[in-house]
Design an enzyme around this catalytic site. Structure first.
Site, PDB file in Angstrom:
ATOM      1  N   PRO A   9       0.793  -1.230   0.000  1.00 60.59           N
ATOM      2  CA  PRO A   9       0.000   0.000   0.000  1.00 60.59           C
ATOM      3  C   PRO A   9       0.828   1.284   0.000  1.00 60.59           C
ATOM      4  CG  PRO A   9      -0.214  -1.184   2.093  1.00 60.59           C
ATOM      5  CD  PRO A   9       0.458  -2.111   1.120  1.00 60.59           C
ATOM      6  N   ASN A  10       0.350   2.210  -0.790  1.00 56.81           N
ATOM      7  CA  ASN A  10       0.884   3.578  -0.909  1.00 56.81           C
ATOM      8  C   ASN A  10       2.193   3.673  -1.683  1.00 56.81           C
ATOM      9  OD1 ASN A  10      -1.252   4.758   0.723  1.00 56.81           O
ATOM     10  ND2 ASN A  10      -0.306   3.681   2.437  1.00 56.81           N
ATOM     11  N   ARG A  17       4.808  10.913  -2.528  1.00 59.16           N
ATOM     12  CA  ARG A  17       4.540  10.670  -1.112  1.00 59.16           C
ATOM     13  C   ARG A  17       5.791  10.957  -0.277  1.00 59.16           C
ATOM     14  NH1 ARG A  17       4.686   4.541   1.219  1.00 59.16           N
ATOM     15  NH2 ARG A  17       3.872   5.029   3.282  1.00 59.16           N
ATOM     16  N   TYR A  22      10.937   8.940   1.149  1.00 63.64           N
ATOM     17  CA  TYR A  22      10.943   7.900   0.111  1.00 63.64           C
ATOM     18  C   TYR A  22      11.607   8.320  -1.204  1.00 63.64           C
ATOM     19  CZ  TYR A  22       7.699   5.748   3.385  1.00 63.64           C
ATOM     20  OH  TYR A  22       7.138   5.212   4.516  1.00 63.64           O
ATOM     21  N   ASN A  73       8.112  -5.458  -0.682  1.00 66.16           N
ATOM     22  CA  ASN A  73       7.994  -4.351   0.261  1.00 66.16           C
ATOM     23  C   ASN A  73       6.516  -4.301   0.633  1.00 66.16           C
ATOM     24  OD1 ASN A  73       7.734  -1.994   1.673  1.00 66.16           O
ATOM     25  ND2 ASN A  73       8.962  -0.756   0.267  1.00 66.16           N
ATOM     26  N   ALA A  76       2.997  -0.768   4.997  1.00 71.74           N
ATOM     27  CA  ALA A  76       2.546  -0.845   6.398  1.00 71.74           C
ATOM     28  C   ALA A  76       2.066  -2.243   6.781  1.00 71.74           C
ATOM     29  CB  ALA A  76       1.449   0.178   6.645  1.00 71.74           C
ATOM     30  N   HIS A  79       3.959  -4.471   9.328  1.00 70.83           N
ATOM     31  CA  HIS A  79       3.929  -4.333  10.781  1.00 70.83           C
ATOM     32  C   HIS A  79       2.783  -5.087  11.450  1.00 70.83           C
ATOM     33  CE1 HIS A  79       6.918  -1.474   9.655  1.00 70.83           C
ATOM     34  NE2 HIS A  79       6.039  -0.676   9.062  1.00 70.83           N
ATOM     35  N   ASP A  86       1.667 -15.651   6.653  1.00 74.36           N
ATOM     36  CA  ASP A  86       1.235 -17.013   6.338  1.00 74.36           C
ATOM     37  C   ASP A  86       1.416 -17.320   4.854  1.00 74.36           C
ATOM     38  OD1 ASP A  86       0.564 -17.560   8.951  1.00 74.36           O
ATOM     39  OD2 ASP A  86      -1.605 -17.322   8.672  1.00 74.36           O
ATOM     40  N   GLU A  97      12.693  -9.129   2.100  1.00 72.74           N
ATOM     41  CA  GLU A  97      11.851  -7.968   2.416  1.00 72.74           C
ATOM     42  C   GLU A  97      12.688  -6.704   2.281  1.00 72.74           C
ATOM     43  OE1 GLU A  97       9.081  -8.324   5.728  1.00 72.74           O
ATOM     44  OE2 GLU A  97       9.992  -6.518   6.569  1.00 72.74           O
ATOM     45  N   HIS A  99      12.691  -2.384   2.586  1.00 70.64           N
ATOM     46  CA  HIS A  99      12.076  -1.108   2.974  1.00 70.64           C
ATOM     47  C   HIS A  99      12.964   0.016   2.474  1.00 70.64           C
ATOM     48  CE1 HIS A  99       9.099  -3.149   5.257  1.00 70.64           C
ATOM     49  NE2 HIS A  99      10.046  -3.893   5.780  1.00 70.64           N
ATOM     50  N   ILE A 100      12.334   0.957   1.832  1.00 71.74           N
ATOM     51  CA  ILE A 100      13.068   2.083   1.252  1.00 71.74           C
ATOM     52  C   ILE A 100      13.695   2.932   2.372  1.00 71.74           C
ATOM     53  CG2 ILE A 100      12.773   4.203  -0.104  1.00 71.74           C
ATOM     54  CD1 ILE A 100      10.337   2.633  -1.441  1.00 71.74           C
ATOM     55  N   SER A 101      12.904   3.183   3.396  1.00 70.91           N
ATOM     56  CA  SER A 101      13.380   3.999   4.517  1.00 70.91           C
ATOM     57  C   SER A 101      14.030   3.119   5.575  1.00 70.91           C
ATOM     58  CB  SER A 101      12.207   4.766   5.136  1.00 70.91           C
ATOM     59  OG  SER A 101      11.274   3.850   5.705  1.00 70.91           O
ATOM     60  N   ARG A 106      12.628   5.374  12.626  1.00 72.22           N
ATOM     61  CA  ARG A 106      11.316   6.012  12.559  1.00 72.22           C
ATOM     62  C   ARG A 106      10.456   5.611  13.766  1.00 72.22           C
ATOM     63  NH1 ARG A 106       8.958   5.182   6.785  1.00 72.22           N
ATOM     64  NH2 ARG A 106       7.638   6.913   7.485  1.00 72.22           N
ATOM     65  N   ARG A 110       7.083   0.943  13.501  1.00 75.08           N
ATOM     66  CA  ARG A 110       7.747   0.479  12.263  1.00 75.08           C
ATOM     67  C   ARG A 110       8.950  -0.422  12.553  1.00 75.08           C
ATOM     68  NH1 ARG A 110       5.300   3.789   8.299  1.00 75.08           N
ATOM     69  NH2 ARG A 110       4.793   5.829   9.144  1.00 75.08           N
TER      70      ARG A 110
END
Ligand code: DQA
Length: 143
Positions: A9-10, A17, A22, A73, A76, A79, A86, A97, A99-101, A106, A110
């Protein structure tokens, strides 16, 4: 190798954004650069983004037997989505996995990933380069 790159998402809003977090590159630019990197390594990449948990789960199920490696990625969902955990555990395609940030710099919520235990490893804080780093790992190790 055949790669599946899943973004949650996002992440369709990359470039618009929170650019301070990001960056300014768009989602399409990310996919184009991953396609170019894959092509340069005799590989291919399928990019998929969804704001819907079930759509990401469907992609994970369909990846079995079709892809050699997954780069995910989950946004959210990272988390709190036990359903994505699963789904990652239900298939035998290895995943990293990304994550850009740097999620550890943060908010506290997160810091925890419920999905990372189902992955080979996690990369965070390297910006969009993290996706390419994950692909390079799979290309070099073959697993
Ligand atoms: C993110 C980090 C998550 O905490 C956040 O919800 C995202 C993006 C990252 O790439 O840094 O949507 O996964």
């Amino acid at each position: 190798m055949k790669f599946l790159v899943l973004n949650g998402p996002n992440l369709n809003l990359l470039g618009q954004r929170e650019p301070g977090v990001y960056g300014s590159e768009s989602y399409d630019t990310l996919c184009a650069s991953l396609n170019a990197f894959a092509a340069a390594h005799e590989s291919s990449v399928t990019c998929f983004q969804s704001n819907h948990e079930g759509a990401l789960i469907d992609q994970l199920h369909a990846a079995q037997g079709k892809f050699d490696a997954i780069i995910i990625n989950p946004g959210a969902f990272t988390h709190y989505s036990y359903a994505l955990l699963d789904a990652l555990q239900a298939i035998s395609v290895p995943a990293i996995e990304v994550h850009i940030s740097n999620v550890h710099r943060r908010e506290e919520f997160r810091h925890k990933s419920v999905t990372a235990p189902a992955c080979v490893g996690q990369i965070c804080g390297l910006g969009l380069y993290g996706y390419q780093a994950a692909m390079a790992y799979f290309l070099e190790t073959g697993k």
